[in-house]
Design a protein around this motif. Structure first.
Motif, PDB file in Angstrom:
ATOM      1  N   TRP A   1       0.937  -1.466  -0.040  1.00  0.00           N
ATOM      2  CA  TRP A   1       0.055   0.117  -0.117  1.00  0.00           C
ATOM      3  C   TRP A   1       0.849   1.239  -0.109  1.00  0.00           C
ATOM      4  CZ3 TRP A   1      -4.533  -0.013  -1.819  1.00  0.00           C
ATOM      5  CH2 TRP A   1      -5.313   1.169  -1.617  1.00  0.00           C
ATOM      6  N   ASN A   2       0.325   2.541   0.176  1.00  0.00           N
ATOM      7  CA  ASN A   2       1.001   3.660   0.033  1.00  0.00           C
ATOM      8  C   ASN A   2       2.228   3.879   0.957  1.00  0.00           C
ATOM      9  OD1 ASN A   2      -0.527   4.426   2.178  1.00  0.00           O
ATOM     10  ND2 ASN A   2      -1.037   6.397   1.529  1.00  0.00           N
ATOM     11  N   ASP A   3       2.050   2.969   2.168  1.00  0.00           N
ATOM     12  CA  ASP A   3       3.142   3.202   3.312  1.00  0.00           C
ATOM     13  C   ASP A   3       3.779   1.939   3.754  1.00  0.00           C
ATOM     14  OD1 ASP A   3       0.695   2.314   4.402  1.00  0.00           O
ATOM     15  OD2 ASP A   3       0.557   3.710   6.125  1.00  0.00           O
ATOM     16  N   LEU A   4       3.117   0.784   3.306  1.00  0.00           N
ATOM     17  CA  LEU A   4       3.275  -0.533   3.865  1.00  0.00           C
ATOM     18  C   LEU A   4       3.994  -1.600   2.809  1.00  0.00           C
ATOM     19  CD1 LEU A   4       2.839  -2.210   6.417  1.00  0.00           C
ATOM     20  CD2 LEU A   4       0.816  -3.125   5.328  1.00  0.00           C
ATOM     21  N   ALA A   5       5.069  -2.388   3.150  1.00  0.00           N
ATOM     22  CA  ALA A   5       5.551  -3.230   2.575  1.00  0.00           C
ATOM     23  C   ALA A   5       6.177  -4.594   3.419  1.00  0.00           C
ATOM     24  CB  ALA A   5       7.023  -2.884   1.848  1.00  0.00           C
ATOM     25  N   GLU A   6       6.340  -5.544   2.763  1.00  0.00           N
ATOM     26  CA  GLU A   6       6.497  -6.657   3.685  1.00  0.00           C
ATOM     27  C   GLU A   6       8.014  -7.331   3.282  1.00  0.00           C
ATOM     28  OE1 GLU A   6       4.380 -10.372   2.820  1.00  0.00           O
ATOM     29  OE2 GLU A   6       5.000 -11.387   4.456  1.00  0.00           O
ATOM     30  N   LEU A   7       8.609  -7.585   4.179  1.00  0.00           N
ATOM     31  CA  LEU A   7      10.138  -8.098   3.847  1.00  0.00           C
ATOM     32  C   LEU A   7       9.874  -9.439   3.774  1.00  0.00           C
ATOM     33  CD1 LEU A   7      13.394  -7.191   5.583  1.00  0.00           C
ATOM     34  CD2 LEU A   7      13.049  -9.386   4.738  1.00  0.00           C
ATOM     35  N   ARG A   8      10.013 -10.509   2.943  1.00  0.00           N
ATOM     36  CA  ARG A   8       9.789 -11.767   2.783  1.00  0.00           C
ATOM     37  C   ARG A   8      10.653 -12.836   2.177  1.00  0.00           C
ATOM     38  NH1 ARG A   8       3.925 -11.672  -0.553  1.00  0.00           N
ATOM     39  NH2 ARG A   8       4.708 -11.640  -2.622  1.00  0.00           N
ATOM     40  N   THR A   9      10.406 -14.046   2.257  1.00  0.00           N
ATOM     41  CA  THR A   9      11.281 -14.951   1.476  1.00  0.00           C
ATOM     42  C   THR A   9      12.790 -14.895   1.656  1.00  0.00           C
ATOM     43  OG1 THR A   9       9.616 -14.827  -0.163  1.00  0.00           O
ATOM     44  CG2 THR A   9      11.450 -16.383  -0.502  1.00  0.00           C
TER      45      THR A   9
ATOM     46  N   LYS B   1       9.949   5.350  -0.507  1.00  0.00           N
ATOM     47  CA  LYS B   1       8.945   6.155   0.429  1.00  0.00           C
ATOM     48  C   LYS B   1       7.951   5.232   1.343  1.00  0.00           C
ATOM     49  CE  LYS B   1      10.896   9.939  -0.459  1.00  0.00           C
ATOM     50  NZ  LYS B   1      12.344  10.256   0.058  1.00  0.00           N
ATOM     51  N   VAL B   2       8.365   3.808   1.349  1.00  0.00           N
ATOM     52  CA  VAL B   2       7.735   3.043   2.457  1.00  0.00           C
ATOM     53  C   VAL B   2       7.783   3.454   3.750  1.00  0.00           C
ATOM     54  CG1 VAL B   2       7.600   0.678   3.231  1.00  0.00           C
ATOM     55  CG2 VAL B   2       8.027   0.820   0.731  1.00  0.00           C
ATOM     56  N   GLN B   3       6.846   3.668   4.572  1.00  0.00           N
ATOM     57  CA  GLN B   3       6.986   4.069   5.860  1.00  0.00           C
ATOM     58  C   GLN B   3       7.294   2.876   6.990  1.00  0.00           C
ATOM     59  OE1 GLN B   3       6.278   7.330   7.114  1.00  0.00           O
ATOM     60  NE2 GLN B   3       6.377   7.642   4.871  1.00  0.00           N
ATOM     61  N   LYS B   4       6.734   1.737   6.638  1.00  0.00           N
ATOM     62  CA  LYS B   4       6.634   0.683   7.557  1.00  0.00           C
ATOM     63  C   LYS B   4       6.984  -0.849   6.599  1.00  0.00           C
ATOM     64  CE  LYS B   4       3.571   1.187  10.873  1.00  0.00           C
ATOM     65  NZ  LYS B   4       2.441   1.180  11.365  1.00  0.00           N
ATOM     66  N   ILE B   5       8.016  -1.424   7.382  1.00  0.00           N
ATOM     67  CA  ILE B   5       8.186  -2.679   6.929  1.00  0.00           C
ATOM     68  C   ILE B   5       7.236  -3.579   7.861  1.00  0.00           C
ATOM     69  CG2 ILE B   5      10.047  -4.363   6.025  1.00  0.00           C
ATOM     70  CD1 ILE B   5      11.726  -2.392   5.390  1.00  0.00           C
ATOM     71  N   PHE B   6       6.909  -4.798   7.483  1.00  0.00           N
ATOM     72  CA  PHE B   6       6.638  -5.981   8.293  1.00  0.00           C
ATOM     73  C   PHE B   6       7.070  -7.344   7.610  1.00  0.00           C
ATOM     74  CE2 PHE B   6       3.294  -8.499   6.388  1.00  0.00           C
ATOM     75  CZ  PHE B   6       2.768  -7.643   5.279  1.00  0.00           C
ATOM     76  N   THR B   7       7.235  -8.287   8.727  1.00  0.00           N
ATOM     77  CA  THR B   7       7.729  -9.640   8.337  1.00  0.00           C
ATOM     78  C   THR B   7       6.777 -10.376   8.944  1.00  0.00           C
ATOM     79  OG1 THR B   7       9.670 -10.657   7.755  1.00  0.00           O
ATOM     80  CG2 THR B   7       9.472  -9.697   9.733  1.00  0.00           C
ATOM     81  N   LEU B   8       6.563 -11.669   8.433  1.00  0.00           N
ATOM     82  CA  LEU B   8       6.098 -12.948   9.157  1.00  0.00           C
ATOM     83  C   LEU B   8       7.077 -13.749   9.477  1.00  0.00           C
ATOM     84  CD1 LEU B   8       2.662 -12.653   7.430  1.00  0.00           C
ATOM     85  CD2 LEU B   8       2.886 -12.495  10.102  1.00  0.00           C
ATOM     86  N   THR B   9       7.548 -14.321  10.506  1.00  0.00           N
ATOM     87  CA  THR B   9       8.793 -15.166  10.538  1.00  0.00           C
ATOM     88  C   THR B   9       8.758 -16.190  11.778  1.00  0.00           C
ATOM     89  OG1 THR B   9      11.122 -15.135  10.752  1.00  0.00           O
ATOM     90  CG2 THR B   9      10.111 -13.322  11.931  1.00  0.00           C
ATOM     91  N   TYR B  10       9.450 -17.170  11.829  1.00  0.00           N
ATOM     92  CA  TYR B  10       9.821 -18.181  12.846  1.00  0.00           C
ATOM     93  C   TYR B  10      11.293 -17.537  13.623  1.00  0.00           C
ATOM     94  CZ  TYR B  10       6.322 -21.030  10.927  1.00  0.00           C
ATOM     95  OH  TYR B  10       5.323 -21.687  10.468  1.00  0.00           O
ATOM     96  N   GLN B  11      11.844 -16.658  13.014  1.00  0.00           N
ATOM     97  CA  GLN B  11      12.942 -15.999  13.676  1.00  0.00           C
ATOM     98  C   GLN B  11      12.843 -14.765  14.216  1.00  0.00           C
ATOM     99  OE1 GLN B  11      15.434 -18.158  13.949  1.00  0.00           O
ATOM    100  NE2 GLN B  11      14.882 -19.771  12.219  1.00  0.00           N
ATOM    101  N   PRO B  12      12.009 -14.606  15.036  1.00  0.00           N
ATOM    102  CA  PRO B  12      11.902 -13.180  15.546  1.00  0.00           C
ATOM    103  C   PRO B  12      12.925 -12.465  16.034  1.00  0.00           C
ATOM    104  CG  PRO B  12      10.856 -14.601  17.131  1.00  0.00           C
ATOM    105  CD  PRO B  12      11.286 -15.414  16.068  1.00  0.00           C
ATOM    106  N   ASP B  13      13.865 -13.586  16.660  1.00  0.00           N
ATOM    107  CA  ASP B  13      15.190 -12.843  17.596  1.00  0.00           C
ATOM    108  C   ASP B  13      16.075 -12.195  16.360  1.00  0.00           C
ATOM    109  OD1 ASP B  13      14.091 -13.168  19.914  1.00  0.00           O
ATOM    110  OD2 ASP B  13      15.281 -15.254  20.076  1.00  0.00           O
ATOM    111  N   PHE B  14      16.158 -12.855  15.326  1.00  0.00           N
ATOM    112  CA  PHE B  14      17.150 -12.182  14.603  1.00  0.00           C
ATOM    113  C   PHE B  14      16.741 -10.774  13.906  1.00  0.00           C
ATOM    114  CE2 PHE B  14      17.217 -11.517   9.633  1.00  0.00           C
ATOM    115  CZ  PHE B  14      18.503 -11.315   9.409  1.00  0.00           C
TER     116      PHE B  14
END
Ligand SMILES: CC(C)(COP(=O)(O)OP(=O)(O)OC[C@H]1O[C@@H](n2cnc3c(N)ncnc32)[C@H](O)[C@@H]1OP(=O)(O)O)[C@@H](O)C(=O)NCCC(=O)NCCS
Length: 151
Positions: free
Chosen positions: A61-69, A97-110
């Motif tokens: 979206w205009n401010d949101l992107a995912e870091l994945r794979t 100009k992404v504001q926020k990156i999210f990720t879904l992961t099993y490695q939260p500590d990284f």
């Protein structure tokens, strides 16, 4: 060692790398077709002509992107390659100009080490669930959602 945007001839090695971890239940599988269609999302690390790491930035979206794979080849972990991929992707996201990156992961500590914070998955917009509904684990997934503000 070169870190760069992926190109079509990389796909076969990317496919092997992702699906190695997917077969162990550590990340979502990706088809060749999905890799080709989303090739412009991907960054790879290459050494001696071999792909040893990859990651993708997928804009929603205009401010949101995912870091994945995100994956580093088995046996090459803990040498800073994962961090370099995340930094390359974050720079690219900033330029977009992404504001926020999210990720879904099993490695939260990284990800916590790289400045991400855990958030409630349910707070994310419905738009992000397209991948999830195609996952064999849906709806009983225990991936952790994290985000970081970058702009
Ligand atoms: C998770 C993964 C991408 C990390 O890549 P990496 O190259 O090993 O990580 P780095 O060497 O860049 O590590 C950066 C920092 O995070 C730490 N770290 C790495 N993996 C970690 C983990 N699983 N848990 C906690 N900390 C971790 C490192 O020790 C390093 O800390 P430091 O800066 O204090 O030295 C890699 O282990 C991997 O490919 N795993 C399998 C696939 C996967 O689980 N992907 C996750 C996203 S879906």
């Amino acid at each position: 060692m070169i870190i760069r945007k992926a190109i079509l001839p990389d796909v076969e090695e990317m496919y092997e790398l992702v699906n190695y971890y997917a077969s162990k239940g550590q990340m979502l599988p990706r088809s060749r077709s999905a890799l080709y269609e989303n090739i412009r999302d991907f960054v790879v690390i290459e050494t001696d002509g071999q792909i040893i790491g990859l990651g993708a930035l997928h804009v929603y979206w205009n401010d949101l992107a995912e870091l994945r794979t995100l994956a580093v080849k088995n046996g090459m972990e803990r040498q800073g390659f994962g961090k370099q991929i995340v930094e390359f992707i974050s720079k690219e996201a900033k330029e977009l100009k992404v504001q926020k990156i999210f990720t879904l992961t099993y490695q939260p500590d990284f990800f916590k080490k790289l400045g991400f914070s855990v958030i409630d998955k349910a707070s994310m917009p419905q738009k992000i669930w397209t991948d999830c509904i195609n996952c064999p684990k849906f709806p009983n997934c225990n991936e952790i959602c994290l985000e970081v503000n970058i702009n």
